[in-house]
Design a protein around this motif. Structure first.
Motif, mmCIF file in Angstrom:
data_model
loop_
_atom_site.group_PDB
_atom_site.id
_atom_site.type_symbol
_atom_site.label_atom_id
_atom_site.label_comp_id
_atom_site.label_asym_id
_atom_site.label_seq_id
_atom_site.Cartn_x
_atom_site.Cartn_y
_atom_site.Cartn_z
ATOM 1 N N THR A 44 15.413 1.441 -2.117
ATOM 2 C CA THR A 44 15.413 1.266 -0.642
ATOM 3 C C THR A 44 14.641 -0.387 -0.644
ATOM 4 O O THR A 44 13.562 -0.415 -1.076
ATOM 5 C CB THR A 44 14.353 2.122 0.036
ATOM 6 O OG1 THR A 44 14.955 3.564 -0.457
ATOM 7 C CG2 THR A 44 14.245 2.011 1.479
ATOM 8 N N GLY A 45 15.540 -0.953 0.184
ATOM 9 C CA GLY A 45 15.029 -2.431 0.653
ATOM 10 C C GLY A 45 15.393 -2.599 2.185
ATOM 11 O O GLY A 45 16.350 -1.982 2.643
ATOM 12 N N LEU A 63 9.955 5.616 -1.892
ATOM 13 C CA LEU A 63 11.316 5.111 -1.695
ATOM 14 C C LEU A 63 11.837 4.630 -2.895
ATOM 15 O O LEU A 63 11.307 3.931 -3.699
ATOM 16 C CB LEU A 63 11.041 4.025 -0.641
ATOM 17 C CG LEU A 63 10.342 4.157 0.555
ATOM 18 C CD1 LEU A 63 9.902 2.591 1.115
ATOM 19 C CD2 LEU A 63 11.222 4.695 1.433
ATOM 20 N N SER A 100 8.558 -4.340 2.034
ATOM 21 C CA SER A 100 7.379 -3.869 1.637
ATOM 22 C C SER A 100 6.180 -4.829 2.377
ATOM 23 O O SER A 100 5.294 -4.652 2.799
ATOM 24 C CB SER A 100 7.101 -4.028 0.193
ATOM 25 O OG SER A 100 7.164 -5.390 -0.241
ATOM 26 N N VAL A 103 13.464 -5.460 -1.382
ATOM 27 C CA VAL A 103 12.193 -4.591 -1.492
ATOM 28 C C VAL A 103 11.045 -5.406 -0.947
ATOM 29 O O VAL A 103 10.160 -5.054 -0.361
ATOM 30 C CB VAL A 103 12.112 -4.277 -2.699
ATOM 31 C CG1 VAL A 103 11.040 -3.130 -3.018
ATOM 32 C CG2 VAL A 103 13.285 -3.276 -3.299
ATOM 33 N N HIS A 106 5.317 4.466 -2.184
ATOM 34 C CA HIS A 106 5.784 4.092 -3.462
ATOM 35 C C HIS A 106 7.153 3.715 -3.544
ATOM 36 O O HIS A 106 8.222 4.236 -3.183
ATOM 37 C CB HIS A 106 5.515 5.314 -4.355
ATOM 38 C CG HIS A 106 4.025 5.678 -4.389
ATOM 39 N ND1 HIS A 106 3.043 5.361 -5.126
ATOM 40 C CD2 HIS A 106 3.588 6.761 -3.595
ATOM 41 C CE1 HIS A 106 2.058 5.971 -5.136
ATOM 42 N NE2 HIS A 106 2.221 6.862 -3.786
ATOM 43 N N PHE A 107 7.317 2.360 -3.999
ATOM 44 C CA PHE A 107 8.715 1.791 -4.041
ATOM 45 C C PHE A 107 9.293 1.961 -5.468
ATOM 46 O O PHE A 107 8.427 1.521 -6.314
ATOM 47 C CB PHE A 107 8.891 0.294 -3.727
ATOM 48 C CG PHE A 107 8.624 -0.147 -2.302
ATOM 49 C CD1 PHE A 107 9.760 -0.225 -1.494
ATOM 50 C CD2 PHE A 107 7.416 -0.239 -1.643
ATOM 51 C CE1 PHE A 107 9.827 -0.570 -0.040
ATOM 52 C CE2 PHE A 107 7.442 -0.405 -0.223
ATOM 53 C CZ PHE A 107 8.367 -0.624 0.559
ATOM 54 N N ARG A 159 4.520 -0.350 -6.427
ATOM 55 C CA ARG A 159 5.702 -0.612 -6.886
ATOM 56 C C ARG A 159 6.213 -0.320 -8.249
ATOM 57 O O ARG A 159 5.476 -0.662 -9.282
ATOM 58 C CB ARG A 159 6.097 -1.950 -6.675
ATOM 59 C CG ARG A 159 6.493 -2.323 -5.162
ATOM 60 C CD ARG A 159 6.638 -3.697 -4.860
ATOM 61 N NE ARG A 159 7.748 -4.365 -5.404
ATOM 62 C CZ ARG A 159 8.421 -5.402 -4.871
ATOM 63 N NH1 ARG A 159 7.795 -6.084 -3.964
ATOM 64 N NH2 ARG A 159 9.690 -5.716 -5.101
ATOM 65 N N LEU A 193 0.263 0.469 -1.175
ATOM 66 C CA LEU A 193 1.521 0.248 -1.952
ATOM 67 C C LEU A 193 1.537 0.125 -3.368
ATOM 68 O O LEU A 193 0.543 -0.271 -4.224
ATOM 69 C CB LEU A 193 2.279 -1.124 -1.266
ATOM 70 C CG LEU A 193 2.504 -1.510 0.062
ATOM 71 C CD1 LEU A 193 3.100 -2.974 0.280
ATOM 72 C CD2 LEU A 193 3.419 -0.193 0.563
ATOM 73 N N GLU A 222 12.126 0.810 -7.641
ATOM 74 C CA GLU A 222 13.418 -0.114 -7.600
ATOM 75 C C GLU A 222 14.346 0.341 -8.954
ATOM 76 O O GLU A 222 13.860 0.777 -9.971
ATOM 77 C CB GLU A 222 13.018 -1.492 -7.833
ATOM 78 C CG GLU A 222 12.275 -2.144 -6.671
ATOM 79 C CD GLU A 222 11.557 -3.491 -7.121
ATOM 80 O OE1 GLU A 222 12.464 -4.461 -7.351
ATOM 81 O OE2 GLU A 222 10.372 -3.582 -6.934
ATOM 82 N N GLN A 272 14.395 3.654 4.991
ATOM 83 C CA GLN A 272 14.111 2.612 5.959
ATOM 84 C C GLN A 272 13.548 3.250 7.379
ATOM 85 O O GLN A 272 12.396 2.920 7.595
ATOM 86 C CB GLN A 272 14.895 1.363 6.171
ATOM 87 C CG GLN A 272 15.500 0.568 4.990
ATOM 88 C CD GLN A 272 16.705 -0.172 5.052
ATOM 89 O OE1 GLN A 272 16.997 -0.648 6.171
ATOM 90 N NE2 GLN A 272 17.588 0.124 4.299
#
Length: 295
Positions: A133-134, A130, A234, A230, A215-216, A244, A242, A218, A112
């Motif tokens: 991470t949210g 990430l 985002s 998230v 890049h997330f 995901r 982005l 989860e 974050q």
């Protein structure tokens, strides 16, 4: 390889690098979660190295080997981490590996705050990955967890103010932490807005200014960074590119996935993260799908 940073107030940081000796490799700086020492990520860092990156682990201020322990006379919050510590860490990493792209691999709070740094220093970071991470905003959670996280976070801030630091090692959450850090964190849980006490910097505007790839990833079974959190984080990045992904439990794994366990047992994850970094600017359509699936 080890490089040390000592700041004017006595805070120190050890940058530990895992490298195969190829100076052309991109640099992955791993930014830890609240309460997680940098050594917690050593296995993951070695896997990133084996997959083609130079990885650097470093503690957040007041955690692990970062020097002075938080206390009534030593308190720091988001301001010190984002505006003092991260600039020194990233500039040191760039000096050790001149000319190479630097990527931030952020976990939870480290991710974050890494986004805020990226927005404030757009030329210093090539991209961000990430993991787990949210946003900590309580409305990102569902059901009873909404109320539990809201009430719990405000109680943590209150205890921190009364004691002079957060005694998380004794109370089972986050380790020993600075009062200012926990107050900043609790305010974000309550309001959904990132800001730092005593700072004139607009952290929300910094996030809106992020223009890199973000890049997330989860993690299945992660109750501390669920989809709603998230989504909220985002949504603060309208200018970023982005992607995901979701990391699922592998049949070969003996450890149940969670917000933290992925760092210790994550078959294939480091390899896929390295592939994201090494295909920087591409469509990422040729990435392995054994561990990551697009959301």
């Amino acid at each position: 390889m080890l490089s040390s940073i000592v700041l004017e107030d006595g805070t120190s940081f050890d940058l530990r690098a895992a490298s195969a000796g190829d100076a052309r490799r991109p640099i992955a700086v791993i930014l830890p979660a609240l309460g997680a020492p940098s050594r917690f990520y050593e296995r993951f860092a070695r896997r990133l190295c084996a997959a083609g990156l130079t990885s650097i682990t470093v503690d957040l201020r007041g955690q692990g080997d970062s020097g002075l322990a938080p206390g009534p006379a030593r308190t720091n919050g988001y301001k010190e981490i984002v505006e003092t510590d991260f600039p020194r860490v990233i500039s040191t990493a760039a000096g050790l590996h001149p000319g190479q792209d630097i990527w931030l691999i952020g976990h939870s709070l480290g991710g974050q705050l890494g986004l805020v740094f990226t927005g404030l220093h757009p030329g210093d970071v090539a991209g961000v990955v990430l993991i787990a991470t949210g946003s900590a905003w309580y409305r990102g959670f569902r059901g009873i967890n909404r109320i539990r996280n809201l009430v719990g976070s405000q109680l943590i801030a209150l205890i921190s103010r009364c004691v002079g630091y957060w005694p998380g090692a004794q109370l089972g959450f986050g380790g020993r932490q600075s009062t200012a850090l926990m107050v900043d964190w609790a305010a974000q849980v309550r309001t959904g807005t990132y800001r730092a006490r005593r700072s004139t910097v607009d952290y929300e505007a910094a996030m809106r200014g992020v223009r890199t790839e973000v890049h997330f990833i989860e993690v299945e079974g992660d109750t501390l960074a669920p989809q709603g959190c998230v989504d909220h984080l985002s949504g603060k990045l309208p200018g970023a590119t982005l992607t995901r992904w979701r990391y699922y439990q592998q049949e070969s794994s003996t450890m149940r996935l969670s917000h933290f366990s992925w760092a210790r047992e994550s078959p294939g994850l480091a390899e896929d993260v390295a592939a994201v970094v090494l295909t920087h600017g591409g469509e990422h359509s040729a990435l392995p799908t054994l561990t990551l699936q697009r959301g």
